[in-house]
Design an enzyme around this catalytic site. Structure first.
Site, PDB file in Angstrom:
ATOM      1  N   HIS A  19       0.869  -1.188   0.000  1.00 42.20           N
ATOM      2  CA  HIS A  19       0.000   0.000   0.000  1.00 42.20           C
ATOM      3  C   HIS A  19       0.896   1.224   0.000  1.00 42.20           C
ATOM      4  CE1 HIS A  19      -3.887   1.966   1.779  1.00 42.20           C
ATOM      5  NE2 HIS A  19      -3.228   2.800   0.974  1.00 42.20           N
ATOM      6  N   HIS A  21       1.349   4.620  -2.629  1.00 45.09           N
ATOM      7  CA  HIS A  21       1.003   5.357  -3.842  1.00 45.09           C
ATOM      8  C   HIS A  21       2.293   5.996  -4.341  1.00 45.09           C
ATOM      9  CE1 HIS A  21      -3.371   5.141  -2.851  1.00 45.09           C
ATOM     10  NE2 HIS A  21      -2.882   5.037  -1.627  1.00 45.09           N
ATOM     11  N   HIS A 222      -9.505   0.638  -1.694  1.00 41.66           N
ATOM     12  CA  HIS A 222      -9.491   1.346  -0.421  1.00 41.66           C
ATOM     13  C   HIS A 222     -10.901   1.282   0.164  1.00 41.66           C
ATOM     14  CE1 HIS A 222      -5.653   2.905  -1.670  1.00 41.66           C
ATOM     15  NE2 HIS A 222      -5.570   3.790  -0.699  1.00 41.66           N
ATOM     16  N   GLU A 225     -11.301   3.596   5.499  1.00 42.60           N
ATOM     17  CA  GLU A 225     -10.247   4.500   5.987  1.00 42.60           C
ATOM     18  C   GLU A 225     -10.973   5.601   6.772  1.00 42.60           C
ATOM     19  OE1 GLU A 225      -8.128   6.549   2.874  1.00 42.60           O
ATOM     20  OE2 GLU A 225      -6.523   7.212   4.217  1.00 42.60           O
ATOM     21  N   ASP A 309       1.764   3.993   2.682  1.00 41.74           N
ATOM     22  CA  ASP A 309       0.715   4.774   2.018  1.00 41.74           C
ATOM     23  C   ASP A 309       1.299   5.898   1.158  1.00 41.74           C
ATOM     24  OD1 ASP A 309      -1.855   5.341   1.256  1.00 41.74           O
ATOM     25  OD2 ASP A 309      -2.552   6.061   3.196  1.00 41.74           O
ATOM     26  N   ASP A 310       1.626   7.031   1.771  1.00 34.46           N
ATOM     27  CA  ASP A 310       2.198   8.177   1.038  1.00 34.46           C
ATOM     28  C   ASP A 310       3.394   8.686   1.839  1.00 34.46           C
ATOM     29  OD1 ASP A 310       0.005   8.725  -1.142  1.00 34.46           O
ATOM     30  OD2 ASP A 310      -1.066   8.373   0.731  1.00 34.46           O
TER      31      ASP A 310
END
Ligand code: HPA
Ligand code: ZN
Length: 375
Positions: A19, A21, A222, A225, A309-310
């Site tokens: 996961h 991006h 997703h 969340e 994630d990011d």
């Protein structure tokens, strides 16, 4: 660096990331550099002082009020990604950082619609990312797959059109759902669904996911969340998602009867949750890492992986996420070994590759458990 006794073990532990991006790994330094290269004007600091400098932007990233606030910065930053070499550079920077943290296999999201809206074609993005993937495997020994995400704030028909474009270009090969059906790995290994979660329920995406299933393409989404536990249930029921990204509300959903049944289902069907603790704190889905439901996930036997994630936005790459959990939950070597192995088992790489990484994990965990006097 975290101060826990297990830090060197956590650093050495072979990892899989599911996961992440790729656009979320665009560090402010590279963002400003690429914007200058292409003569792209970022918002004026008079309008948003965050764009005054790398430091100011980093500081702003520490104060997101929620998912949509973050996404605003995420989409602005992407405007600096223009040609294939930008995407290759971005992805190589991620793979290099990931390799330094012993990531052995990475499944990487990308958002083509955020680029095509600016005139950057799917083929440009795929060309750059594929070049980086191949280099990373050759030079760093990291295997990877690309997961094409559809933006849920855009009309579902555009997501279907994107899927058909990618399929027409042959990017999915003969499908990714089977076990190495034609030996050759497809350019794209699956589809995902990201961006603002509410108010875009899974029911909007049945046509896209039906088409992907029919074409034998793997599917993740997703869900849970910021949205409710029901979005997770619906992603499984209506989209036949094979994995859930975040899925936090399966544990912290409020309604005990819904979450209990959902957790049982996740365990029975071996559905993996790809969780991202630092992201959850930065986006205020959790007040602190201490609220992350790690113990419950372990106790219930849910399959999950820990991810970044990011990472350029949320204060850390995968190792920093492992460390943040360790500082609070003080797990044993054996518990981390089981988390790392669960992540391998939930990966979409070939079985042969899974066994290789499982063996590497056993070797590292074996050494450390002896060194630390654990059973
Ligand atoms: N959630 C939804 N969409 C996203 C995220 C996220 O955390 N990161 C990038 N796109
Ligand atoms: Zn995400």
């Amino acid at each position: 660096m975290c101060q826990t006794a297990l830090h060197p073990f956590l650093a050495a532990l072979p990892k899989c990331e599911h996961h992440m991006h790729i656009e979320g790994s665009l560090e402010p330094e590279l963002l400003f550099e690429l914007a200058a290269k292409h003569g792209i004007a970022l918002p004026s600091p008079a309008v948003d002082p965050a764009y005054a400098s790398v430091e100011a932007l980093r500081q702003r990233y520490e104060a997101f009020t929620g998912l949509d606030d973050f996404l605003g910065y995420y989409y602005v930053a992407m405007s600096a990604l223009v040609d294939a070499s930008d995407f290759e550079r971005l992805a190589m920077a991620y793979f290099t950082r990931a390799a330094s943290q012993n990531v052995r296999h990475a499944e990487v999201f990308f958002d083509p619609q955020a680029h095509s809206a600016r005139g950057v074609s799917l083929s440009t993005v795929v060309e750059g990312l594929t070049a980086a993937r191949e280099r990373a495997e050759r030079e760093l020994g990291i295997t990877s797959i690309l997961i094409m995400c559809v933006l849920r704030h855009l009309p579902p028909a555009e997501g279907v059109a994107l899927f058909e474009e990618a399929r027409g270009a042959g990017y999915f090969g003969s499908g990714s759902d089977g076990e190495e059906r034609d030996q050759k790995q497809p350019v794209l290994g699956g589809i995902g669904l990201d961006s603002s979660e509410k108010p875009f329920p899974p029911a909007l995406w049945t046509e896209l996911y039906g088409a992907a299933k029919e074409a034998g393409v793997r599917r993740t989404a997703h869900a849970g969340e910021e949205g409710p536990a029901q979005y997770i249930v619906d992603s499984l029921d209506m989209l036949d998602a094979q994995r859930i990204d975040h899925g936090l509300r399966s544990v912290l959903g409020g309604d005990e009867a819904v979450t209990d049944a959902l957790l049982r289902r996740l365990v029975d069907q071996k559905i993996m949750l790809t969780l991202c603790p630092l992201s959850n704190v930065r986006l205020r889905c959790l007040e602190s890492v201490a609220d992350f439901p790690l113990r419950k996930l372990l106790d219930r036997g849910v399959r999950f992986s820990i991810n970044s994630d990011d990472p350029a936005y949320f204060g850390g790459y995968i190792l920093e996420n492992y460390c943040a959990l360790q500082e609070v939950f003080n797990l044993s070597v054996r518990e981390w070994e089981s988390i790392a192995k669960g992540a391998v088992m939930g990966s979409w790489c070939a079985d042969r590759r899974k066994w290789e990484i499982l063996q590497e994990i056993e070797n590292v965990a074996g050494e450390w458990s002896v060194g630390l006097g654990e059973q």
